[in-house]
Write an enzyme that holds these catalytic residues in place. Structure first.
Site, PDB file in Angstrom:
ATOM      1  N   PHE A  72       0.847  -1.194   0.000  1.00 21.43           N
ATOM      2  CA  PHE A  72       0.000   0.000   0.000  1.00 21.43           C
ATOM      3  C   PHE A  72       0.890   1.254   0.000  1.00 21.43           C
ATOM      4  O   PHE A  72       1.888   1.310   0.721  1.00 21.43           O
ATOM      5  CB  PHE A  72      -0.885  -0.031   1.251  1.00 21.43           C
ATOM      6  CG  PHE A  72      -1.972   1.002   1.261  1.00 21.43           C
ATOM      7  CD1 PHE A  72      -3.135   0.811   0.545  1.00 21.43           C
ATOM      8  CD2 PHE A  72      -1.828   2.174   1.987  1.00 21.43           C
ATOM      9  CE1 PHE A  72      -4.144   1.771   0.555  1.00 21.43           C
ATOM     10  CE2 PHE A  72      -2.825   3.141   2.007  1.00 21.43           C
ATOM     11  CZ  PHE A  72      -3.988   2.936   1.286  1.00 21.43           C
TER      12      PHE A  72
ATOM     13  N   ASP B 110       1.083  -5.178   8.537  1.00 21.61           N
ATOM     14  CA  ASP B 110      -0.038  -4.249   8.386  1.00 21.61           C
ATOM     15  C   ASP B 110      -1.309  -5.085   8.241  1.00 21.61           C
ATOM     16  O   ASP B 110      -1.456  -5.852   7.286  1.00 21.61           O
ATOM     17  CB  ASP B 110       0.178  -3.343   7.164  1.00 21.61           C
ATOM     18  CG  ASP B 110      -0.852  -2.207   7.125  1.00 21.61           C
ATOM     19  OD1 ASP B 110      -2.010  -2.449   7.543  1.00 21.61           O
ATOM     20  OD2 ASP B 110      -0.509  -1.104   6.667  1.00 21.61           O
TER      21      ASP B 110
ATOM     22  N   TYR C  25     -11.471   1.391   9.837  1.00 18.05           N
ATOM     23  CA  TYR C  25     -12.670   1.801   9.078  1.00 18.05           C
ATOM     24  C   TYR C  25     -13.013   0.837   7.965  1.00 18.05           C
ATOM     25  O   TYR C  25     -13.978   1.057   7.247  1.00 18.05           O
ATOM     26  CB  TYR C  25     -12.510   3.226   8.528  1.00 18.05           C
ATOM     27  CG  TYR C  25     -11.180   3.499   7.845  1.00 18.05           C
ATOM     28  CD1 TYR C  25     -10.941   3.064   6.554  1.00 18.05           C
ATOM     29  CD2 TYR C  25     -10.169   4.195   8.508  1.00 18.05           C
ATOM     30  CE1 TYR C  25      -9.740   3.304   5.936  1.00 18.05           C
ATOM     31  CE2 TYR C  25      -8.956   4.443   7.896  1.00 18.05           C
ATOM     32  CZ  TYR C  25      -8.744   3.995   6.605  1.00 18.05           C
ATOM     33  OH  TYR C  25      -7.538   4.228   5.996  1.00 18.05           O
ATOM     34  N   LYS C  26     -12.224  -0.223   7.797  1.00 14.70           N
ATOM     35  CA  LYS C  26     -12.542  -1.219   6.757  1.00 14.70           C
ATOM     36  C   LYS C  26     -13.473  -2.262   7.387  1.00 14.70           C
ATOM     37  O   LYS C  26     -14.620  -1.952   7.668  1.00 14.70           O
ATOM     38  CB  LYS C  26     -11.249  -1.783   6.184  1.00 14.70           C
ATOM     39  CG  LYS C  26     -10.501  -0.702   5.390  1.00 14.70           C
ATOM     40  CD  LYS C  26      -9.096  -1.048   4.972  1.00 14.70           C
ATOM     41  CE  LYS C  26      -8.503   0.128   4.199  1.00 14.70           C
ATOM     42  NZ  LYS C  26      -7.046   0.081   4.128  1.00 14.70           N
TER      43      LYS C  26
ATOM     44  N   ARG D 120     -12.018  -3.682  -7.557  1.00 16.99           N
ATOM     45  CA  ARG D 120     -12.019  -4.585  -6.396  1.00 16.99           C
ATOM     46  C   ARG D 120     -13.467  -4.802  -5.984  1.00 16.99           C
ATOM     47  O   ARG D 120     -14.260  -3.861  -5.944  1.00 16.99           O
ATOM     48  CB  ARG D 120     -11.279  -3.968  -5.205  1.00 16.99           C
ATOM     49  CG  ARG D 120      -9.789  -3.905  -5.360  1.00 16.99           C
ATOM     50  CD  ARG D 120      -9.125  -3.477  -4.059  1.00 16.99           C
ATOM     51  NE  ARG D 120      -9.715  -2.281  -3.478  1.00 16.99           N
ATOM     52  CZ  ARG D 120      -9.212  -1.638  -2.429  1.00 16.99           C
ATOM     53  NH1 ARG D 120      -8.120  -2.088  -1.839  1.00 16.99           N
ATOM     54  NH2 ARG D 120      -9.794  -0.555  -1.951  1.00 16.99           N
TER      55      ARG D 120
HETATM   56  C1  LIG Z   1      -6.222   1.259   4.242  1.00 16.35           C
HETATM   57  C2  LIG Z   1      -4.768   1.051   4.479  1.00 16.35           C
HETATM   58  C3  LIG Z   1      -3.999   2.016   5.128  1.00 16.35           C
HETATM   59  C4  LIG Z   1      -4.625   3.318   5.551  1.00 16.35           C
HETATM   60  O1  LIG Z   1      -3.751   4.200   6.162  1.00 16.35           O
HETATM   61  P1  LIG Z   1      -4.319   5.504   6.889  1.00 16.35           P
HETATM   62  O2  LIG Z   1      -3.152   6.144   7.462  1.00 16.35           O
HETATM   63  O3  LIG Z   1      -5.311   5.020   7.922  1.00 16.35           O
HETATM   64  O4  LIG Z   1      -5.014   6.335   5.849  1.00 16.35           O
HETATM   65  C5  LIG Z   1      -2.656   1.737   5.357  1.00 16.35           C
HETATM   66  N1  LIG Z   1      -2.096   0.589   4.952  1.00 16.35           N
HETATM   67  C6  LIG Z   1      -2.819  -0.367   4.317  1.00 16.35           C
HETATM   68  C7  LIG Z   1      -2.170  -1.636   3.917  1.00 16.35           C
HETATM   69  C8  LIG Z   1      -4.173  -0.155   4.049  1.00 16.35           C
HETATM   70  O5  LIG Z   1      -4.876  -1.074   3.401  1.00 16.35           O
END
Ligand SMILES: *Cc1c(COP(=O)(O)O)cnc(C)c1O
Length: 416
Positions: A123, A201, A226-227, A376
């Site tokens: 990510f 992560d 939030y997911k 997705r």
């Molecule tokens: C959604 C997601 C994030 C989100 O990071 P924020 O700092 O909360 O915006 C980070 N890493 C991964 C792998 C994600 O899927």
């Protein structure tokens, strides 16, 4: 594959009733994006009303007596979902900030190490955080190859880690793009042999797949809420530190919420021994209250039951992709085996995938678009029904076969 088959799966789904615990404003809408923003639980609507009216409104600043421990209390609620012991998880800030705090703390302790490792397909924020820490500390951000479908292979990780030279390997358990599940045990074993720490992560894994950070013996973990944990837009993220490492690690920002006897307001910074030492400033109370409700719902359903439904949803989606999307010009862009997936699956479309996404929305389906060429399909187990997945994929196929997406060619939305 018929709609009746999907309806039968709903009829025998032990978690079916959980979908009614979410606010569903439009019953016609197929929401296949719970992996990006989970739906709002009805309990959260009521809880936030209470926090605003009864706590903030009526009791004003006196409510801090209840609010002050929320980062740990919600962390302790998340802990069993990720296999962590009480006192080792806190909830605060964003995943980005927490990842930075943990990885920087690890590099600060392991000053003889030259590199931080991150997969090429990780990510973006994770890659940027690693690059930023490496730049600030004069280290190397070492990129390992990710397979476009299966994510980083353990051999690639092994090849990038020489004995004694890597401080931390940063890696997602569930790939954000393809949903591929990492061979976490193999990555751990490899990293351990070479003396590298691992920071997992768990953003796409928390609330969708069973995780056992203690069993894996990972040093560090982060993830967002939030997911699949349904904490709401911008809800604070969690972080985990292996208990024996806690006392040795310090985040770069020394803040008063980490301080032992915080309200003594002493001259010297002396952080708590617990995970509270990884807090910094005043927590976001509204977001934390919402996370607490989302996590409660996930815990009530049980992560094993959630995973069982998730596997069945993936099986249905994979069959429908083969049967309806592939003939329409899509290709599967995820592992084909449900047990190699988290709770979303990706398809590729060669032309204007943003146009397909916008046309799908007009046909009451919300997939999520990942330019240049991916959609997705989120299969968040508590929030979607089997018929919803059936209808959603069917409508996406129709959008393309009917040519409805052509009306949107070149159109763009600001957020994808
Ligand atoms: C959604 C997601 C994030 C989100 O990071 P924020 O700092 O909360 O915006 C980070 N890493 C991964 C792998 C994600 O899927």
């Amino acid at each position: 594959m018929t709609r009746e088959h999907a309806a039968r799966l709903d009829a025998s789904d032990p978690l079916a009733a959980f979908r009614n615990r979410f606010l569903i404003a439009d019953p016609e809408l197929c929401y296949l994006d719970g992996n990006s923003l989970g739906r709002v639980p009805l309990a959260t609507v009521e809880r936030l009303r209470r926090v605003v009216d009864d706590e903030w409104g009526a009791r004003l600043v006196g409510s801090w007596d209840d609010w002050i421990d929320l980062p740990e209390r919600v962390g302790d609620a998340i802990a069993p979902l990720i296999g962590a012991a009480p006192g080792t998880v806190v909830v605060a800030d964003s995943t980005t900030v927490n990842l930075h705090a943990l990885v920087d703390a690890a590099c600060g302790l392991r000053r003889d190490r030259r590199a931080i490792v991150v997969p090429s397909g990780e990510f973006p924020t994770d890659r940027y955080v690693v690059a930023g820490i490496a730049a600030a500390r004069g280290m190397e951000a070492r990129i390992v190859h990710s397979d476009p479908i299966h994510g980083p292979h353990v051999d690639a990780v092994a090849g990038a880690v020489a004995p004694g030279d890597v401080a931390v390997v940063v890696c997602s358990l569930v790939d954000f793009r393809t949903g591929a599940l990492l061979d976490a045990q193999d990555v751990m074993t490899t990293a351990r042999e070479k003396g590298a720490w691992v920071c997992l992560d768990l953003s796409h894994a928390a609330g969708s797949v069973p995780v056992d950070v203690a069993g894996l013996d990972v040093e560090l973990a982060v993830g967002c809420t939030y997911k699949h944990l349904c904490g709401g837009p911008g809800s604070p993220a969690f972080l985990y530190v292996r208990p024996d490492l806690l006392p040795q690690l310090r985040r770069p920002q020394w803040g008063w919420f980490a301080q032992r006897d915080q309200f003594v307001m002493g001259d010297q910074f002396e952080p708590e021994a617990s995970a509270r030492r990884f807090l910094a400033g005043t927590p976001a109370v509204l977001g934390l209250a919402a996370v607490e409700e989302g996590v409660r719902l996930v815990a009530e359903a049980g992560i094993d039951a959630i995973r069982a439904k998730s596997l069945a949803l993936s099986r249905l989606a994979l069959d429908l992709i083969d049967e309806r999307l592939v003939p329409a010009g899509f290709e599967l862009a995820s592992p084909r085996e449900p047990d190699r997936l988290g709770a979303h699956v990706a398809v590729g479309y060669p032309d204007d995938v943003q146009a397909v996404g916008l046309a799908a929305r007009a046909a009451a389906v919300v997939p999520d678009v990942r330019p240049p060429d991916r959609l997705r399909l989120g299969l968040s187990p508590l929030q979607v029904s089997f018929t919803e997945v059936f209808d959603g994929i069917q409508r996406i196929a129709e959008v393309v076969t009917s040519g409805a997406h052509r009306a949107y060619l070149g159109a763009r939305s600001r957020v994808t």
